[in-house]
Design a protein around this motif. Structure first.
Motif, PDB file in Angstrom:
ATOM      1  N   THR A  23     -25.853 -34.485 -20.711  1.00  0.00           N
ATOM      2  CA  THR A  23     -24.952 -34.920 -21.786  1.00  0.00           C
ATOM      3  C   THR A  23     -25.090 -36.416 -22.060  1.00  0.00           C
ATOM      4  OG1 THR A  23     -23.169 -35.282 -20.192  1.00  0.00           O
ATOM      5  CG2 THR A  23     -23.287 -33.117 -21.265  1.00  0.00           C
ATOM      6  N   GLU A  24     -26.180 -36.991 -21.610  1.00  0.00           N
ATOM      7  CA  GLU A  24     -26.466 -38.393 -21.892  1.00  0.00           C
ATOM      8  C   GLU A  24     -27.932 -38.506 -22.276  1.00  0.00           C
ATOM      9  OE1 GLU A  24     -27.532 -40.118 -17.484  1.00  0.00           O
ATOM     10  OE2 GLU A  24     -25.401 -39.998 -18.047  1.00  0.00           O
ATOM     11  N   ALA A  25     -28.259 -39.581 -23.000  1.00  0.00           N
ATOM     12  CA  ALA A  25     -29.633 -39.753 -23.466  1.00  0.00           C
ATOM     13  C   ALA A  25     -29.980 -41.236 -23.473  1.00  0.00           C
ATOM     14  CB  ALA A  25     -29.803 -39.167 -24.863  1.00  0.00           C
ATOM     15  N   ASP A  62     -16.296 -48.764 -33.184  1.00  0.00           N
ATOM     16  CA  ASP A  62     -15.439 -49.103 -34.325  1.00  0.00           C
ATOM     17  C   ASP A  62     -15.551 -48.077 -35.455  1.00  0.00           C
ATOM     18  OD1 ASP A  62     -14.536 -51.348 -33.049  1.00  0.00           O
ATOM     19  OD2 ASP A  62     -15.906 -52.740 -34.055  1.00  0.00           O
ATOM     20  N   ARG A  63     -16.594 -47.237 -35.451  1.00  0.00           N
ATOM     21  CA  ARG A  63     -16.733 -46.222 -36.484  1.00  0.00           C
ATOM     22  C   ARG A  63     -15.762 -45.070 -36.227  1.00  0.00           C
ATOM     23  NH1 ARG A  63     -23.018 -46.502 -35.256  1.00  0.00           N
ATOM     24  NH2 ARG A  63     -23.510 -48.455 -36.350  1.00  0.00           N
ATOM     25  N   LYS A  64     -15.210 -44.527 -37.278  1.00  0.00           N
ATOM     26  CA  LYS A  64     -14.253 -43.437 -37.124  1.00  0.00           C
ATOM     27  C   LYS A  64     -14.953 -42.124 -36.782  1.00  0.00           C
ATOM     28  CE  LYS A  64     -10.829 -45.428 -40.267  1.00  0.00           C
ATOM     29  NZ  LYS A  64     -10.045 -45.238 -41.513  1.00  0.00           N
ATOM     30  N   ASN A  65     -16.124 -41.915 -37.389  1.00  0.00           N
ATOM     31  CA  ASN A  65     -16.813 -40.638 -37.209  1.00  0.00           C
ATOM     32  C   ASN A  65     -17.746 -40.682 -36.004  1.00  0.00           C
ATOM     33  OD1 ASN A  65     -15.584 -39.694 -39.555  1.00  0.00           O
ATOM     34  ND2 ASN A  65     -17.265 -40.456 -40.846  1.00  0.00           N
ATOM     35  N   ASP A  66     -18.012 -39.494 -35.451  1.00  0.00           N
ATOM     36  CA  ASP A  66     -19.001 -39.379 -34.388  1.00  0.00           C
ATOM     37  C   ASP A  66     -20.381 -39.703 -34.947  1.00  0.00           C
ATOM     38  OD1 ASP A  66     -17.055 -38.622 -32.641  1.00  0.00           O
ATOM     39  OD2 ASP A  66     -17.478 -36.471 -32.783  1.00  0.00           O
ATOM     40  N   GLY A  82     -34.943 -33.797 -49.971  1.00  0.00           N
ATOM     41  CA  GLY A  82     -33.955 -32.837 -50.449  1.00  0.00           C
ATOM     42  C   GLY A  82     -33.596 -31.753 -49.458  1.00  0.00           C
ATOM     43  N   GLN A  83     -34.066 -31.846 -48.213  1.00  0.00           N
ATOM     44  CA  GLN A  83     -33.772 -30.834 -47.202  1.00  0.00           C
ATOM     45  C   GLN A  83     -32.419 -31.126 -46.544  1.00  0.00           C
ATOM     46  OE1 GLN A  83     -35.791 -28.139 -46.720  1.00  0.00           O
ATOM     47  NE2 GLN A  83     -36.910 -29.018 -48.481  1.00  0.00           N
ATOM     48  N   PRO A  84     -31.743 -30.085 -46.057  1.00  0.00           N
ATOM     49  CA  PRO A  84     -30.439 -30.300 -45.414  1.00  0.00           C
ATOM     50  C   PRO A  84     -30.585 -31.006 -44.070  1.00  0.00           C
ATOM     51  CG  PRO A  84     -31.112 -28.019 -45.170  1.00  0.00           C
ATOM     52  CD  PRO A  84     -32.116 -28.649 -46.112  1.00  0.00           C
ATOM     53  N   VAL A  85     -29.509 -31.651 -43.659  1.00  0.00           N
ATOM     54  CA  VAL A  85     -29.476 -32.333 -42.366  1.00  0.00           C
ATOM     55  C   VAL A  85     -28.758 -31.437 -41.373  1.00  0.00           C
ATOM     56  CG1 VAL A  85     -28.698 -34.381 -41.117  1.00  0.00           C
ATOM     57  CG2 VAL A  85     -29.448 -34.593 -43.498  1.00  0.00           C
ATOM     58  N   ILE A  86     -29.483 -30.939 -40.403  1.00  0.00           N
ATOM     59  CA  ILE A  86     -28.921 -30.020 -39.403  1.00  0.00           C
ATOM     60  C   ILE A  86     -28.590 -30.824 -38.153  1.00  0.00           C
ATOM     61  CG2 ILE A  86     -29.276 -27.922 -38.063  1.00  0.00           C
ATOM     62  CD1 ILE A  86     -29.240 -27.535 -41.096  1.00  0.00           C
ATOM     63  N   ALA A  87     -27.388 -30.666 -37.638  1.00  0.00           N
ATOM     64  CA  ALA A  87     -26.966 -31.401 -36.441  1.00  0.00           C
ATOM     65  C   ALA A  87     -27.527 -30.760 -35.188  1.00  0.00           C
ATOM     66  CB  ALA A  87     -25.449 -31.459 -36.368  1.00  0.00           C
ATOM     67  N   ALA A  88     -28.016 -31.595 -34.282  1.00  0.00           N
ATOM     68  CA  ALA A  88     -28.408 -31.133 -32.952  1.00  0.00           C
ATOM     69  C   ALA A  88     -27.338 -31.494 -31.933  1.00  0.00           C
ATOM     70  CB  ALA A  88     -29.733 -31.778 -32.537  1.00  0.00           C
ATOM     71  N   GLY A  89     -26.501 -32.479 -32.272  1.00  0.00           N
ATOM     72  CA  GLY A  89     -25.425 -32.887 -31.383  1.00  0.00           C
ATOM     73  C   GLY A  89     -24.683 -34.092 -31.944  1.00  0.00           C
ATOM     74  N   TRP A  90     -23.655 -34.473 -31.205  1.00  0.00           N
ATOM     75  CA  TRP A  90     -22.822 -35.595 -31.639  1.00  0.00           C
ATOM     76  C   TRP A  90     -22.434 -36.433 -30.413  1.00  0.00           C
ATOM     77  CZ3 TRP A  90     -21.946 -35.718 -36.934  1.00  0.00           C
ATOM     78  CH2 TRP A  90     -22.205 -34.537 -37.624  1.00  0.00           C
ATOM     79  N   PHE A  91     -22.182 -37.717 -30.644  1.00  0.00           N
ATOM     80  CA  PHE A  91     -21.633 -38.555 -29.566  1.00  0.00           C
ATOM     81  C   PHE A  91     -20.861 -39.707 -30.207  1.00  0.00           C
ATOM     82  CE2 PHE A  91     -25.628 -40.602 -30.585  1.00  0.00           C
ATOM     83  CZ  PHE A  91     -25.407 -41.962 -30.415  1.00  0.00           C
ATOM     84  N   HIS A  92     -19.967 -40.293 -29.426  1.00  0.00           N
ATOM     85  CA  HIS A  92     -19.139 -41.385 -29.968  1.00  0.00           C
ATOM     86  C   HIS A  92     -19.051 -42.577 -29.007  1.00  0.00           C
ATOM     87  CE1 HIS A  92     -16.443 -42.825 -33.100  1.00  0.00           C
ATOM     88  NE2 HIS A  92     -15.653 -43.326 -32.163  1.00  0.00           N
ATOM     89  N   TRP A 109     -23.992 -31.341 -27.424  1.00  0.00           N
ATOM     90  CA  TRP A 109     -25.113 -30.646 -28.052  1.00  0.00           C
ATOM     91  C   TRP A 109     -24.644 -29.330 -28.685  1.00  0.00           C
ATOM     92  CZ3 TRP A 109     -29.294 -33.558 -28.323  1.00  0.00           C
ATOM     93  CH2 TRP A 109     -29.570 -34.492 -27.313  1.00  0.00           C
ATOM     94  N   THR A 110     -25.299 -28.961 -29.756  1.00  0.00           N
ATOM     95  CA  THR A 110     -25.064 -27.617 -30.292  1.00  0.00           C
ATOM     96  C   THR A 110     -25.781 -26.624 -29.378  1.00  0.00           C
ATOM     97  OG1 THR A 110     -27.039 -27.608 -31.686  1.00  0.00           O
ATOM     98  CG2 THR A 110     -25.015 -28.554 -32.632  1.00  0.00           C
ATOM     99  N   SER A 111     -25.352 -25.371 -29.425  1.00  0.00           N
ATOM    100  CA  SER A 111     -25.959 -24.356 -28.570  1.00  0.00           C
ATOM    101  C   SER A 111     -27.441 -24.192 -28.893  1.00  0.00           C
ATOM    102  CB  SER A 111     -25.230 -23.024 -28.724  1.00  0.00           C
ATOM    103  OG  SER A 111     -25.244 -22.620 -30.089  1.00  0.00           O
TER     104      SER A 111
END
Length: 336
Positions: A23-25, A62-66, A82-92, A109-111
């Motif tokens: 869970t760290e990178a 200081d950012r509100k979003n992950d 023009g391709q969509p942005v698919i999330a692989a994970g988030w961190f804050h 991480w997403t599954s």
């Protein structure tokens, strides 16, 4: 009006694959650092330490979003392809680790991403960051992605002013406007350096004048000291001369008195004159007057009996002569 030049760069680290996806990178190493392909081209190296990292971490907090972790930096490409942005994970949050560098922590991480990492479909995590081109100092991490191509194709196209402007619309770029930032412009830094230089020259001139004044004072004090030492030496000599003269006169007076009152025979005069004042004084203080029969009186200067009195024996002993030598000296001077 000049503005600090900001550029964009990327760097990738391999993700440790295994049953449990971490869970760290690791995003960036300890500075100064460079990429394997020779980057950066516009400064000696990228710079990142605990102080710089603290500012980078605070900007993220200081950012509100992950912060998004995508695939192959699609968040940077979507406006063009023009391709969509698919999330692989988030961190804050991020963390600085001495000797290692900057880490993303608490990564959710997403599954799908977990499975792809575990299956080694994706091996690297790549961070894109702003930096000052003049110094290499890292400013902000703006994008993180899972990738198998650590060097991002087309990233150089985002390095110009138009590319920076495009990224600034999508990501939080630190305010680098000279009108609002605290960072001094080069001409301001030059002006400040000139003022400092002038102040230093003024201070140096004052110190030089003070040094010269002190040199003059030291020379005067040295002369005064030498004069005082000369006067002291002369005074000591005068005192010693006066003391010696006084002691000589005292010896003369003591010998005269001793000859007069009979404490010393005239034959002892040469011996007495060779004694110190202290020794002669001690001798005369412990010597009684000679009997009248032992004194040289009148013109006939009789010497009395051939035997020495107790006082004469004492005198002979102090003089270091035998009784016979003492009597011989008495007779010698008595015949004169």
């Amino acid at each position: 009006m000049s503005k600090p030049a900001v550029k964009v760069a990327s760097l990738a680290f391999e993700i440790a694959a295994g049953a449990n996806v971490p869970t760290e990178a690791h995003l960036l190493p300890v500075g100064p650092f460079r990429a394997d392909d020779g980057r950066p081209w516009d400064c000696e190296a990228w710079q990142l330490d605990a102080t710089i990292a603290a500012n980078v971490i605070q900007r993220l907090r200081d950012r509100k979003n992950d912060t998004l972790i995508d695939y192959e930096h699609q968040s940077l490409r979507s406006e063009y392809n023009g391709q969509p942005v698919i999330a692989a994970g988030w961190f804050h949050d991020m963390q600085w680790r001495d000797g290692k560098g900057l880490y993303a922590i608490g990564v959710d991480w997403t599954s799908t991403a977990k499975q792809r990492i575990a299956d080694k479909e994706y091996r690297y995590i790549s961070a894109v960051f702003y930096y000052y081109s003049a110094t290499g100092e890292v400013l902000d991490v703006i994008s993180v992605a899972l990738t198998n191509t650590p060097a991002i194709d087309g990233l150089d196209g985002l390095d110009d002013d138009d590319g920076i402007a495009t990224l600034s619309k999508r990501f939080s770029l630190p305010d680098l406007n000279p009108e609002t930032t605290d960072m001094p412009r080069p001409e301001e830094e030059l002006a400040a350096l000139r003022v400092t230089h002038a102040q230093t020259e003024t201070a140096l001139a004052a110190l030089t004048a003070e040094r010269d004044t002190l040199k003059t004072q030291v020379a005067a004090l040295t002369t005064e000291r030498d004069t005082a030492l000369g006067e002291l030496a002369a005074l000591n000599k005068q005192i010693n001369d006066d003391r010696a003269a006084a002691e000589a006169q005292q010896k003369t007076d003591l010998i005269a008195a001793a000859l007069t009152d009979g404490r010393m025979a005239p034959a002892l005069t040469p011996w007495a004159e060779k004694q110190s004042l202290a020794a002669l004084t001690e001798f005369l203080e412990t010597t009684a007057p000679l009997p009248v029969t032992q004194r040289q009186t009148g013109d006939d200067r009789t010497t009395g009996t051939a035997a020495l009195t107790a006082e004469q024996k004492k005198i002979a002993e102090q003089m270091g002569v035998t009784e016979e030598e003492y009597l011989a000296t008495q007779k010698k001077y008595a015949g004169k």
